[in-house]
Structures are given as C-alpha cells and as structure tokens.
Design an enzyme around this catalytic site. Structure first.
Site, PDB file in Angstrom:
ATOM      1  N   ALA A  70     110.449  70.692  52.581  1.00 49.24           N
ATOM      2  CA  ALA A  70     109.851  70.992  51.341  1.00 49.24           C
ATOM      3  C   ALA A  70     108.428  71.807  51.905  1.00 49.24           C
ATOM      4  O   ALA A  70     108.281  71.706  52.927  1.00 49.24           O
ATOM      5  CB  ALA A  70     109.235  69.566  50.614  1.00 49.24           C
ATOM      6  N   GLN A  72     105.437  70.891  51.645  1.00 49.17           N
ATOM      7  CA  GLN A  72     104.494  70.030  52.102  1.00 49.17           C
ATOM      8  C   GLN A  72     104.939  69.129  53.231  1.00 49.17           C
ATOM      9  O   GLN A  72     104.839  67.898  53.584  1.00 49.17           O
ATOM     10  CB  GLN A  72     103.848  69.242  51.104  1.00 49.17           C
ATOM     11  CG  GLN A  72     102.705  69.963  50.507  1.00 49.17           C
ATOM     12  CD  GLN A  72     101.817  70.695  51.282  1.00 49.17           C
ATOM     13  OE1 GLN A  72     101.161  69.804  51.936  1.00 49.17           O
ATOM     14  NE2 GLN A  72     101.417  71.934  50.924  1.00 49.17           N
ATOM     15  N   SER A  73     106.378  69.756  54.058  1.00 50.89           N
ATOM     16  CA  SER A  73     107.048  68.959  54.737  1.00 50.89           C
ATOM     17  C   SER A  73     106.137  68.740  56.017  1.00 50.89           C
ATOM     18  O   SER A  73     105.511  69.452  56.822  1.00 50.89           O
ATOM     19  CB  SER A  73     108.152  69.521  55.393  1.00 50.89           C
ATOM     20  OG  SER A  73     108.609  69.144  56.549  1.00 50.89           O
ATOM     21  N   ASN A  74     105.961  67.428  56.494  1.00 41.12           N
ATOM     22  CA  ASN A  74     105.183  66.759  57.584  1.00 41.12           C
ATOM     23  C   ASN A  74     106.024  67.280  58.774  1.00 41.12           C
ATOM     24  O   ASN A  74     105.594  67.380  59.876  1.00 41.12           O
ATOM     25  CB  ASN A  74     104.834  65.389  57.505  1.00 41.12           C
ATOM     26  CG  ASN A  74     104.080  64.882  56.454  1.00 41.12           C
ATOM     27  OD1 ASN A  74     103.055  65.613  56.217  1.00 41.12           O
ATOM     28  ND2 ASN A  74     104.605  64.225  55.511  1.00 41.12           N
ATOM     29  N   CYS A  76     108.100  69.723  59.233  1.00 38.60           N
ATOM     30  CA  CYS A  76     108.057  71.362  59.555  1.00 38.60           C
ATOM     31  C   CYS A  76     106.837  71.484  60.154  1.00 38.60           C
ATOM     32  O   CYS A  76     106.480  72.270  61.233  1.00 38.60           O
ATOM     33  CB  CYS A  76     108.250  71.979  58.361  1.00 38.60           C
ATOM     34  SG  CYS A  76     109.971  72.221  57.777  1.00 38.60           S
TER      35      CYS A  76
END
Ligand SMILES: *Cc1c(COP(=O)(O)O)cnc(C)c1O
Length: 325
Positions: A70, A72-74, A76
């Site tokens: 997403a 807001q992917s942590n 990534c």
C-alpha cells in the site's frame, strides 16, 4: 539456516515492562517488545525479514529489488532504506494513484531513493511479474520480494526473533504466557510459530488479524500454513500444516484495512499517555486494542504475563493525523 543473514538493524530490541498500564489490569503483567526500534528509517518488523531476504539477493548477485504494498507500506519503506544501505536499486509498486502530496511512509520511500510506480487497485504485488520483465529488458538482475516480505526466507527473521526473545526471558527470569501482535501478510506469524516450536518456548500466540481481504485469493491462514510447510521442509520435519492449525483472531478487522475507528484511536491514546509509546493507526493500534479488549474482558487466563510485540509503523501517523486525534 538462521545464520544466513546480513545485519541491517539494531538487535536485540528491548523488552520493557509497562508499569502504568499493568496497574490498570491487576490480573495481568504487560510487557512490550520494541521492534518499532529496529532501525531502517524509523523501525518496524520488516527489518528482521529483510536481513534474510536481501542476503539472498546479494548471494544471487541481483542489482535491483522489486516489492509491493500500500502507499503507506512500512515494508516498502524499510526495503527502500535497506537497499540504500547496501547499494541496490529499489523498485516499489504501490496501490492507488499518485497523490498530489507525498507524506508518511510514501514520502520516506521517495527520500530513500526508491523508484515508485502506482498500481491502482493492486496493492499486493499482482503486477510484479510484468514489471520484472520490463526491468530485465534494461539489463537488471531482479530480486522479487513478495507482498510484506512473507515467504519462508523472510519468516526466518522471526524464527531468529524467538531465539532472541528466549535469551531475554531467560536473562530476566521471566515467563511470557501470551504474545499479542498484528498479523497481516503472515510472515511474522509463520516465523514466530516455527520459532516457538524450534526453541521450545511455551507461549501462546494471539495474532490479531488486520486486513480482512485475501492475498491473491488466498486467506491468511492458508498463507501462513504454506510458509510453515516450506519451513518444515527446510527443517527436514515431516510436519504438515493446514489452515485449521493456524490461530487468528478476527474480532477487530471489520472496518477494513487502513480504516481508523474509535478502537484504534482509543488504544493509540492509551499507550501514548500512559507509557509514552507511539502506536500506528493501521497495524499496532488495531492489535493493541485487541489485546486491551481481551484483558478487559478476561478472555485470556488471569494472573498471566502478556507481551505485546510492537511491530512499528510510526510514519503512518503523519498520514492519518486528522483521524488519530
Ligand atoms: C507488516 C506489518 C505487520 C504485519 O506483519 P506481517 O508479517 O505482514 O503479518 C504488523 N505491523 C506493522 C507495523 C507492519 O508494518
């Protein structure tokens, strides 16, 4: 097997006793494991997976990493930070359309030098294979990390984490009866389950389901079982897991992924004002609410020691600012 890693973070992460919060629940002693302090541009549980995944990428002499999530992917964001550290190109496929303003994890991904593509409705890596082909025509050797870093290689990070926790518990003469944590793409859960078995830690896992939607048509219990079966093969164990062997608490996921409700608002505030520790709105806020609810309603046995595994997520606070306070 658990030695086959590179160092990307700060370990062991601390285990702390939550004194003021425990006073509110006289039947329980509450501890927290601080994986929100692992490093990689503000911490989180993906650091542990990336130590194994990126070791494999280096061993295979890849020069580009591709992963997805997403906006807001942590996962990534930590992948982008790790790639910067070891000098690999980082390509991120993120759901939705390009926003006018970059903030939270998305802002950090950009700052960390990742190449970002927006993939509309797909936020779980559905288009990675096509993207990989296009990079290969540009002479890149690509290493693909699946959604959330959740395969057996990534899960080894949490097998190793159980070893780390066990040493801390022995050192402090402490027994933990329950571990609560946010479970979403399944790699952490699979790793913890394998680790508890391998290191003989007698602790019950309470994984709180965060995302009620499936991953490429597969329910989370099945994803976790598949990783466990790959782990059994690695360990030369004849054990076979199915979805029915996988614990998963789905009492708190009904709002949907990334939707902040009164539950998350309540738990974020509670831990912030009572202990000075910040939770995130998507994962840990939801899981911590689940834990508080179980303690409040005595859904787990009394006079027990409970550990909340803080998995990070700090940057998302800034994206969800208006919904949190
Ligand atoms: C990814 C993530 C989780 C869930 O871990 P999985 O291995 O994907 O189940 C929990 N909390 C945070 C903050 C995360 O970024």
């Amino acid at each position: 097997m658990v030695q086959n890693k590179i160092d990307l973070g700060f370990f062991p992460t601390p285990v702390q006793y939550l004194n003021r919060l425990s006073q509110e629940f006289p039947d329980y002693s509450i501890y927290i494991k601080r994986d929100d302090n692992t490093g990689l541009a503000s911490g989180g549980n993906k650091t542990r997976k990336l130590e194994y995944l990126l070791k494999q990428a280096l061993d295979e002499q890849c020069n580009a990493v591709i992963t997805a999530g997403a906006q807001q992917s942590n996962h990534c964001r930590q992948t982008a930070a790790a790639c910067a550290m070891i000098g690999l190109e980082c390509h991120l496929l993120l759901g939705g359309n390009e926003p006018t303003k970059y903030d939270g994890n998305l802002l950090l991904c950009k700052m960390l030098g990742a190449t970002i593509s927006f993939t509309g409705e797909n936020r779980k890596g559905e288009t990675i294979a096509d993207y990989k082909k296009s990079l290969e025509t540009k002479k890149r050797k690509c290493f693909v990390i699946p959604y959330g870093g959740s395969n057996i290689t990534g899960a080894l990070g949490f097998v190793n984490a159980v070893k780390e926790l066990k040493a801390q518990l022995i050192g402090n003469n402490l027994q933990i009866d329950y571990i609560f944590f946010a479970s979403s793409s399944g790699g952490m859960q699979a790793g913890l389950m394998l680790g508890l078995e391998l290191y003989g830690l007698n602790t019950k896992l309470v994984p709180i389901n965060i995302d009620k939607s499936e991953t490429n048509g597969i329910p989370l219990e099945e994803v976790v079982a598949n990783i466990l079966n790959d782990g059994a093969k690695l360990l030369n164990s004849s054990k076979n897991y199915g979805p029915h062997n996988i614990p998963l608490n789905k009492d708190y996921d009904s709002a949907g992924y990334g939707v902040v409700t009164d539950n998350e608002r309540y738990s974020i505030k509670e831990l912030a004002v009572k202990e000075g520790i910040l939770l995130d709105p998507v994962y840990t806020g939801r899981a911590f609410y689940g834990m508080l609810d179980c303690l409040q309603n005595k859904r787990i046995k009394t006079n027990s020691n409970v550990l909340f595994w803080h998995t990070g997520g700090l940057p998302a606070i800034f994206k969800y600012a208006e919904e949190i306070v």
